[in-house]
Write an enzyme that holds these catalytic residues in place. Sequence first.
Site, PDB file in Angstrom:
ATOM      1  N   LEU A 157       0.837  -1.218   0.000  1.00 52.70           N
ATOM      2  CA  LEU A 157       0.000   0.000   0.000  1.00 52.70           C
ATOM      3  C   LEU A 157       0.866   1.259   0.000  1.00 52.70           C
ATOM      4  O   LEU A 157       1.999   1.261   0.469  1.00 52.70           O
ATOM      5  CB  LEU A 157      -0.957   0.004   1.189  1.00 52.70           C
ATOM      6  CG  LEU A 157      -0.414   0.010   2.623  1.00 52.70           C
ATOM      7  CD1 LEU A 157       0.090   1.379   3.053  1.00 52.70           C
ATOM      8  CD2 LEU A 157      -1.488  -0.447   3.568  1.00 52.70           C
ATOM      9  N   GLU A 159       1.001   5.148   1.308  1.00 44.54           N
ATOM     10  CA  GLU A 159       0.376   6.100   2.222  1.00 44.54           C
ATOM     11  C   GLU A 159      -0.308   7.162   1.370  1.00 44.54           C
ATOM     12  O   GLU A 159       0.189   7.555   0.327  1.00 44.54           O
ATOM     13  CB  GLU A 159       1.422   6.720   3.143  1.00 44.54           C
ATOM     14  CG  GLU A 159       1.848   5.734   4.216  1.00 44.54           C
ATOM     15  CD  GLU A 159       2.856   6.302   5.200  1.00 44.54           C
ATOM     16  OE1 GLU A 159       2.975   7.522   5.309  1.00 44.54           O
ATOM     17  OE2 GLU A 159       3.534   5.500   5.847  1.00 44.54           O
ATOM     18  N   LYS A 211       9.164  -7.577  -2.227  1.00 51.95           N
ATOM     19  CA  LYS A 211       8.811  -6.270  -1.651  1.00 51.95           C
ATOM     20  C   LYS A 211       9.976  -5.280  -1.785  1.00 51.95           C
ATOM     21  O   LYS A 211       9.804  -4.131  -2.217  1.00 51.95           O
ATOM     22  CB  LYS A 211       8.424  -6.465  -0.179  1.00 51.95           C
ATOM     23  CG  LYS A 211       8.232  -5.193   0.617  1.00 51.95           C
ATOM     24  CD  LYS A 211       7.072  -4.349   0.118  1.00 51.95           C
ATOM     25  CE  LYS A 211       7.086  -2.982   0.766  1.00 51.95           C
ATOM     26  NZ  LYS A 211       6.069  -2.084   0.274  1.00 51.95           N
ATOM     27  N   PHE A 256       5.790   7.571 -11.579  1.00 49.31           N
ATOM     28  CA  PHE A 256       7.080   7.609 -10.865  1.00 49.31           C
ATOM     29  C   PHE A 256       8.199   8.204 -11.714  1.00 49.31           C
ATOM     30  O   PHE A 256       9.335   7.760 -11.656  1.00 49.31           O
ATOM     31  CB  PHE A 256       7.460   6.203 -10.351  1.00 49.31           C
ATOM     32  CG  PHE A 256       6.905   5.967  -8.983  1.00 49.31           C
ATOM     33  CD1 PHE A 256       7.662   6.235  -7.856  1.00 49.31           C
ATOM     34  CD2 PHE A 256       5.609   5.530  -8.819  1.00 49.31           C
ATOM     35  CE1 PHE A 256       7.137   6.058  -6.597  1.00 49.31           C
ATOM     36  CE2 PHE A 256       5.073   5.349  -7.561  1.00 49.31           C
ATOM     37  CZ  PHE A 256       5.843   5.610  -6.445  1.00 49.31           C
ATOM     38  N   CYS A 267       9.492   4.156   4.030  1.00 50.43           N
ATOM     39  CA  CYS A 267       9.830   2.909   3.326  1.00 50.43           C
ATOM     40  C   CYS A 267      11.037   3.016   2.410  1.00 50.43           C
ATOM     41  O   CYS A 267      12.011   2.293   2.610  1.00 50.43           O
ATOM     42  CB  CYS A 267       8.611   2.422   2.538  1.00 50.43           C
ATOM     43  SG  CYS A 267       7.267   1.920   3.607  1.00 50.43           S
ATOM     44  N   LYS A 270      14.755   3.387   3.922  1.00 51.79           N
ATOM     45  CA  LYS A 270      15.223   2.242   4.730  1.00 51.79           C
ATOM     46  C   LYS A 270      15.242   0.953   3.908  1.00 51.79           C
ATOM     47  O   LYS A 270      16.114   0.114   4.084  1.00 51.79           O
ATOM     48  CB  LYS A 270      14.397   2.101   6.009  1.00 51.79           C
ATOM     49  CG  LYS A 270      13.116   1.338   5.878  1.00 51.79           C
ATOM     50  CD  LYS A 270      12.486   1.025   7.221  1.00 51.79           C
ATOM     51  CE  LYS A 270      11.070   0.497   7.086  1.00 51.79           C
ATOM     52  NZ  LYS A 270      10.906  -0.739   6.327  1.00 51.79           N
TER      53      LYS A 270
HETATM   54  N1  LIG Z   1       3.925   2.763   6.084  1.00 52.06           N
HETATM   55  C1  LIG Z   1       3.853   2.251   4.872  1.00 52.06           C
HETATM   56  O1  LIG Z   1       3.431   2.897   3.918  1.00 52.06           O
HETATM   57  C2  LIG Z   1       4.255   0.813   4.618  1.00 52.06           C
HETATM   58  C3  LIG Z   1       3.879   0.204   3.434  1.00 52.06           C
HETATM   59  C4  LIG Z   1       4.248  -1.117   3.225  1.00 52.06           C
HETATM   60  C5  LIG Z   1       4.996  -1.788   4.172  1.00 52.06           C
HETATM   61  N2  LIG Z   1       5.372  -1.157   5.315  1.00 52.06           N
HETATM   62  C6  LIG Z   1       6.136  -1.926   6.305  1.00 52.06           C
HETATM   63  O2  LIG Z   1       5.236  -2.355   7.332  1.00 52.06           O
HETATM   64  C7  LIG Z   1       5.894  -2.369   8.613  1.00 52.06           C
HETATM   65  C8  LIG Z   1       5.142  -1.478   9.583  1.00 52.06           C
HETATM   66  O3  LIG Z   1       5.191  -0.151   9.082  1.00 52.06           O
HETATM   67  P1  LIG Z   1       4.272   1.006   9.682  1.00 52.06           P
HETATM   68  O4  LIG Z   1       4.504   2.196   8.825  1.00 52.06           O
HETATM   69  O5  LIG Z   1       2.893   0.496   9.889  1.00 52.06           O
HETATM   70  O6  LIG Z   1       4.974   1.210  11.106  1.00 52.06           O
HETATM   71  P2  LIG Z   1       4.430   2.044  12.355  1.00 52.06           P
HETATM   72  O7  LIG Z   1       5.607   2.444  13.131  1.00 52.06           O
HETATM   73  O8  LIG Z   1       3.455   3.080  11.877  1.00 52.06           O
HETATM   74  O9  LIG Z   1       3.574   0.964  13.184  1.00 52.06           O
HETATM   75  C9  LIG Z   1       4.131  -0.075  13.933  1.00 52.06           C
HETATM   76  C10 LIG Z   1       3.304  -0.257  15.202  1.00 52.06           C
HETATM   77  O10 LIG Z   1       3.790  -1.382  15.922  1.00 52.06           O
HETATM   78  C11 LIG Z   1       3.653  -1.106  17.309  1.00 52.06           C
HETATM   79  N3  LIG Z   1       4.499  -2.037  18.065  1.00 52.06           N
HETATM   80  C12 LIG Z   1       5.846  -2.057  18.201  1.00 52.06           C
HETATM   81  N4  LIG Z   1       6.228  -3.087  18.966  1.00 52.06           N
HETATM   82  C13 LIG Z   1       5.112  -3.761  19.312  1.00 52.06           C
HETATM   83  C14 LIG Z   1       4.844  -4.904  20.096  1.00 52.06           C
HETATM   84  N5  LIG Z   1       5.823  -5.593  20.665  1.00 52.06           N
HETATM   85  N6  LIG Z   1       3.560  -5.270  20.258  1.00 52.06           N
HETATM   86  C15 LIG Z   1       2.555  -4.580  19.705  1.00 52.06           C
HETATM   87  N7  LIG Z   1       2.737  -3.480  18.938  1.00 52.06           N
HETATM   88  C16 LIG Z   1       3.999  -3.080  18.756  1.00 52.06           C
HETATM   89  C17 LIG Z   1       4.044   0.345  17.411  1.00 52.06           C
HETATM   90  O11 LIG Z   1       3.585   0.932  18.606  1.00 52.06           O
HETATM   91  C18 LIG Z   1       3.370   0.921  16.160  1.00 52.06           C
HETATM   92  O12 LIG Z   1       2.055   1.366  16.446  1.00 52.06           O
HETATM   93  C19 LIG Z   1       7.332  -1.933   8.333  1.00 52.06           C
HETATM   94  O13 LIG Z   1       8.120  -3.070   8.116  1.00 52.06           O
HETATM   95  C20 LIG Z   1       7.213  -1.143   7.039  1.00 52.06           C
HETATM   96  O14 LIG Z   1       8.403  -1.138   6.297  1.00 52.06           O
HETATM   97  C21 LIG Z   1       5.005   0.117   5.576  1.00 52.06           C
END
Ligand SMILES: NC(=O)c1ccc[n+]([C@@H]2O[C@H](COP(=O)([O-])OP(=O)(O)OC[C@H]3O[C@@H](n4cnc5c(N)ncnc54)[C@H](O)[C@@H]3O)[C@@H](O)[C@H]2O)c1
Length: 449
Positions: A157, A159, A211, A256, A267, A270
């Site tokens: 997805l 954002e 990914k 893009f 994303c 990192k």
């Molecule tokens: N943000 C994006 O657009 C996106 C898109 C695709 C993939 N991703 C990937 O998805 C993953 C998550 O990204 P995100 O942006 O949602 O991160 P984020 O930081 O917004 O959310 C992660 C959540 O996990 C919680 N958390 C941490 N440790 C925990 C635990 N032990 N138990 C319960 N909750 C816990 C945090 O409090 C936080 O709310 C990453 O690997 C990221 O690379 C993100």
Amino acid sequence: MKIAIIGTGYVGLVTGTCFAETGNHVVCVDNNPEKLSKLQNKEITIYEPGLEVLFQRNIQQKRLEFTGDLKSAVQSSEFIFLCLPTPQGEDGSADLKYILGVADDLGKIFETAGGDAQQKIIINKSTVPVGTSKLVFEAIKKHNVKNFDVVSNPEFLREGFAVEDFMKPDRIVIGTKTRYAAERMKALYEPFVRQGNPIIEMDTASAEVTKYAANAYLAMRITYMNELANFCTKVGADVDLIRKGMGSDSRIGKRFLFPGIGYGGSCFPKDVNALIKTSIDFGSEIRLLTVVDQVNKKQKEVLVNKILKYYDNNIKGKHFAVWGLAFKPNTDDMREAPSVVIIKKLLSQGASVTAYDPAANETAKFDLGTTITYADNEYGALENADALLVLTEWNEFRNPDFGIIKAKLKQPIIFDGRNIFDPAKMRELKFTYFGIGRKPVLPTEGSKK
Ligand SMILES: NC(=O)c1ccc[n+]([C@@H]2O[C@H](COP(=O)([O-])OP(=O)(O)OC[C@H]3O[C@@H](n4cnc5c(N)ncnc54)[C@H](O)[C@@H]3O)[C@@H](O)[C@H]2O)c1
């Protein structure tokens, strides 16, 4: 179907809400007490178009709930999605402490319940290096647990379009070793692919790499355009015309290809670094990406360099209006936003800034605090400013009242880091205008420095 989402951030909240929307019962877990208490009070924690309506509706219909109790969420669910952070570690690799920490917790929970995980499926939705599914499997297995699967199901997805992307994905990637897990995952995702977009099955290692490969490719495309834009500036060509000329080629495509002030967000930076690190670790460095990362860091300085050059390297006492802080439009996410690098550089040179972002004024305070002032709207940011900087291409900035901009700015000068304004129009309206990879519109007689 019963689903637990572990980690209720951007990905977790969207995933949980969208699964609830298709009739599943979803319990979202988070260990951040502040976030959890907001969610339990029906307060949405991220800005994402279209999400709030689904969030409220599914809470109301009792299909979506929030808890801090991992054990009860896991015990009551068949699917356990890990949507946990995988931040960049010091050496560039993805830090797996959250994922492996929770995997260990899951192992203990199953162990305490007798060691039979009853065909639960643990799904890794976080972006993780190749081999992580195996590590998760081993972390659970070492607690003498049997009867569970670990699946890699990376999330694609964007954002700003997260709900749309989740509800109508281009594809679903499922990495698994077992037929059982593949069939259960397909059943779960079936409502999202009714238009025929594919569910692509593969092994876990390939799913994990897919990914990174997709994100790094997109980062590389943007970076290519940024380098091309800098080249165009030198040779007097217009990158915007080149973009159209290139993008019309069906082998290339139109998306893009927009140059700017460098990619940011949670994303691309990192993920590019993590893939570089893994490739080096396995003795097969993807050198293209090493350059992509270097070029992108430099690109965040391009607009500041244009500003410094225009003001003969002296911006002490200058005041700048900034439109846009978030790393891209339609989000309040400030992670790795180029705006932070640019604004800090301006401040370090003795300038001051008033900024406005439609969604990120609050989140920007984490990085910028009170070092700048924040306006309530775009025109408010212009008061007493020497020039306007456009740092995020929000739609609402695209067609502003240029009369007001001109009246409020001390001088009619725009540094457009996202090429949202038309240089011909800028010339006609007698603005001094600098874009990325385009010929500048230089000061007219009436607009002095
Ligand atoms: N943000 C994006 O657009 C996106 C898109 C695709 C993939 N991703 C990937 O998805 C993953 C998550 O990204 P995100 O942006 O949602 O991160 P984020 O930081 O917004 O959310 C992660 C959540 O996990 C919680 N958390 C941490 N440790 C925990 C635990 N032990 N138990 C319960 N909750 C816990 C945090 O409090 C936080 O709310 C990453 O690997 C990221 O690379 C993100």
